[in-house]
Motif scaffolding. Structure first.
Motif, mmCIF file in Angstrom:
data_model
loop_
_atom_site.group_PDB
_atom_site.id
_atom_site.type_symbol
_atom_site.label_atom_id
_atom_site.label_comp_id
_atom_site.label_asym_id
_atom_site.label_seq_id
_atom_site.Cartn_x
_atom_site.Cartn_y
_atom_site.Cartn_z
ATOM 1 N N PHE A 153 0.847 -1.188 0.000
ATOM 2 C CA PHE A 153 0.000 0.000 0.000
ATOM 3 C C PHE A 153 0.888 1.245 0.000
ATOM 4 O O PHE A 153 1.954 1.270 0.627
ATOM 5 C CB PHE A 153 -0.916 0.021 1.223
ATOM 6 C CG PHE A 153 -2.147 -0.833 1.065
ATOM 7 C CD1 PHE A 153 -3.405 -0.254 0.950
ATOM 8 C CD2 PHE A 153 -2.045 -2.215 1.032
ATOM 9 C CE1 PHE A 153 -4.540 -1.041 0.797
ATOM 10 C CE2 PHE A 153 -3.173 -3.015 0.874
ATOM 11 C CZ PHE A 153 -4.424 -2.425 0.768
ATOM 12 N N ILE A 154 0.429 2.267 -0.713
ATOM 13 C CA ILE A 154 1.110 3.561 -0.752
ATOM 14 C C ILE A 154 0.108 4.645 -0.393
ATOM 15 O O ILE A 154 -0.999 4.679 -0.953
ATOM 16 C CB ILE A 154 1.686 3.862 -2.157
ATOM 17 C CG1 ILE A 154 2.734 2.830 -2.543
ATOM 18 C CG2 ILE A 154 2.272 5.265 -2.221
ATOM 19 C CD1 ILE A 154 3.240 2.987 -3.981
ATOM 20 N N VAL A 155 0.456 5.512 0.533
ATOM 21 C CA VAL A 155 -0.345 6.697 0.826
ATOM 22 C C VAL A 155 0.340 7.885 0.173
ATOM 23 O O VAL A 155 1.498 8.178 0.462
ATOM 24 C CB VAL A 155 -0.488 6.933 2.338
ATOM 25 C CG1 VAL A 155 -1.174 8.279 2.597
ATOM 26 C CG2 VAL A 155 -1.277 5.807 2.989
ATOM 27 N N GLY A 156 -0.370 8.561 -0.705
ATOM 28 C CA GLY A 156 0.197 9.717 -1.379
ATOM 29 C C GLY A 156 -0.288 9.804 -2.809
ATOM 30 O O GLY A 156 -0.570 8.779 -3.447
ATOM 31 N N ALA A 157 -0.391 11.034 -3.302
ATOM 32 C CA ALA A 157 -0.876 11.246 -4.668
ATOM 33 C C ALA A 157 0.087 12.133 -5.440
ATOM 34 O O ALA A 157 -0.318 12.910 -6.295
ATOM 35 C CB ALA A 157 -2.265 11.872 -4.640
ATOM 36 N N THR A 158 1.370 12.009 -5.136
ATOM 37 C CA THR A 158 2.379 12.798 -5.831
ATOM 38 C C THR A 158 2.933 12.012 -7.011
ATOM 39 O O THR A 158 2.696 10.809 -7.158
ATOM 40 C CB THR A 158 3.537 13.136 -4.883
ATOM 41 O OG1 THR A 158 4.166 11.908 -4.468
ATOM 42 C CG2 THR A 158 3.034 13.879 -3.649
ATOM 43 N N ALA A 159 3.711 12.708 -7.849
ATOM 44 C CA ALA A 159 4.369 12.023 -8.958
ATOM 45 C C ALA A 159 5.317 10.951 -8.435
ATOM 46 O O ALA A 159 5.430 9.862 -9.015
ATOM 47 C CB ALA A 159 5.115 13.036 -9.818
ATOM 48 N N ALA A 160 5.995 11.248 -7.323
ATOM 49 C CA ALA A 160 6.909 10.270 -6.739
ATOM 50 C C ALA A 160 6.160 9.022 -6.284
ATOM 51 O O ALA A 160 6.634 7.894 -6.473
ATOM 52 C CB ALA A 160 7.666 10.892 -5.566
ATOM 53 N N ALA A 161 4.979 9.209 -5.695
ATOM 54 C CA ALA A 161 4.181 8.060 -5.256
ATOM 55 C C ALA A 161 3.714 7.246 -6.452
ATOM 56 O O ALA A 161 3.711 6.005 -6.418
ATOM 57 C CB ALA A 161 2.989 8.549 -4.435
ATOM 58 N N GLY A 162 3.315 7.930 -7.527
ATOM 59 C CA GLY A 162 2.889 7.223 -8.727
ATOM 60 C C GLY A 162 4.008 6.420 -9.355
ATOM 61 O O GLY A 162 3.807 5.269 -9.761
ATOM 62 N N GLN A 163 5.192 7.006 -9.419
ATOM 63 C CA GLN A 163 6.332 6.286 -9.979
ATOM 64 C C GLN A 163 6.708 5.100 -9.101
ATOM 65 O O GLN A 163 7.056 4.028 -9.594
ATOM 66 C CB GLN A 163 7.525 7.224 -10.132
ATOM 67 C CG GLN A 163 8.718 6.593 -10.837
ATOM 68 C CD GLN A 163 8.370 6.118 -12.241
ATOM 69 O OE1 GLN A 163 7.908 6.900 -13.071
ATOM 70 N NE2 GLN A 163 8.589 4.831 -12.511
#
Length: 341
Positions: A153-163
């Motif tokens: 699981f990832i919390v975050g909606a940044t470009a870094a989180a997407g990558q």
């Protein structure tokens, strides 16, 4: 460690960069002191495994690696003052003075700033207590292969989180992005968002937030809440990456050193745009690679603008900072001058 004594090197920060600087300085016979607001190791202690550090074919935990470097620095003679925050930096002629929280000062001919960054957290006690035991705060996932076969699981909606989601999807069974907003369109580049949508084992849970983590000594699952319907559900996972950004620990240097708009320390060539020396720079030479806007003050690791945020890179920069200190001392000796004022 305070008073009239003047150290050769004062290292501010006892994470990987600061510890490496301490080892290099002490091994060269330089009188070295290290100050940190917390314990030694920095955020690296939360890294469960580092697989790209030379000499550890099977990987090594961040806690074990930094413990070894800390013990080595102490054996070499470095003096540590832990749980002692630095609150100010000033120049006294050829000496740099670091002010500590209780009002005392440390004087040194050279200073290495290695105070790192502070990751933004969820502020949920049950999540925070499992940091390093399945919960990871990061802005990049440096070892995605370590998550092979897992539900991540990832919390975050940044470009870094997407990558990170795409990188992890190459190894993990499934990757779930937990996003408070109604979509990731406004925070993730369109091309990246399309690739996420096309990746079969990446799921984006919008209008959703983590409200609890559970597990006995190790993350075993999360409780999620849908922000519109209010419904909650439990999800099994042993790996949560919180990727909501970070802030450099440089507020105490405001007005003392040049920082960028995000607070990171500016060093080296970035201080001389158009080949013009920084305003107020007191010498004719240009700043060295990791040198800040004040001569004889260097920055190493995540606190520096442009740093590669990996433990191995931070250790390299810490050692390099001391090599640059030695270079500067040698150059000044050859020209018959003292430390820059």
């Amino acid at each position: 460690m305070t008073g009239p004594e003047i150290y050769d090197v004062a290292v501010i920060g006892a994470g990987p960069a600061g510890l490496a600087a301490a080892v290099s300085a002490a091994a060269d016979g330089l009188k070295t002191t290290v100050v940190d607001a917390y314990a030694a190791g920095g955020s690296a202690v939360a890294s469960p495994v580092i697989q790209n550090y030379p000499g550890f074919a099977d990987g090594v935990s961040g806690a074990e690696l930094t413990r070894r470097i800390y013990e080595q620095a102490k054996r070499l003679g470095a003096i540590f003052a832990l749980t002692t925050p630095a609150v100010g930096l000033s120049s006294r002629g050829a000496v740099r003075a670091v002010t500590l929280a209780e009002g005392a000062t440390i004087s040194a001919h050279a200073v290495v700033i290695a105070t790192g960054i502070a990751y933004r957290t969820l502020g949920i006690p049950s999540v925070d207590k499992l940091t390093g035991a399945g919960v990871h705060y990061a802005d990049v996932v440096s070892e995605p292969a370590a998550m092979a076969g897992q539900e991540v699981f990832i919390v975050g909606a940044t470009a870094a989180a997407g990558q990170a989601a795409l990188d992890l999807a190459k190894h993990a069974t499934n990757v779930t992005m937990v996003v408070r907003a109604g979509s990731i369109a406004s925070s993730v580049p369109a091309g990246l968002a399309k690739e996420i949508d096309r990746t079969r084992n990446v799921r984006v849970r919008v209008n959703t937030q983590v409200i609890e983590a559970f597990g006995e000594g190790r993350l075993e699952g999360l409780r999620l809440r849908h922000r519109v319907s209010g419904t909650t559900e439990a999800a099994r996972t042993r790996s949560l990456f919180v990727m909501m950004g970070a802030d450099p620990n440089t507020e105490w240097l405001k007005g003392s050193l040049l920082r960028d708009e995000d607070g990171y320390l500016v060093t080296g060539d970035e201080l001389v745009p158009g080949r013009r020396l920084p305003h107020g720079w007191p010498t004719e030479r240009a700043p060295l690679l990791l040198e800040t806007s004040v001569p004889h003050v260097f920055a190493a690791g995540d606190v520096r603008r442009g740093a590669v945020r990996r433990v191995s890179s931070a250790i390299l920069e810490g050692s390099l900072a001391i090599a640059l200190v030695r270079q500067l001392v040698r150059q000044e000796a050859e020209h018959g001058v003292g430390a820059a004022r």
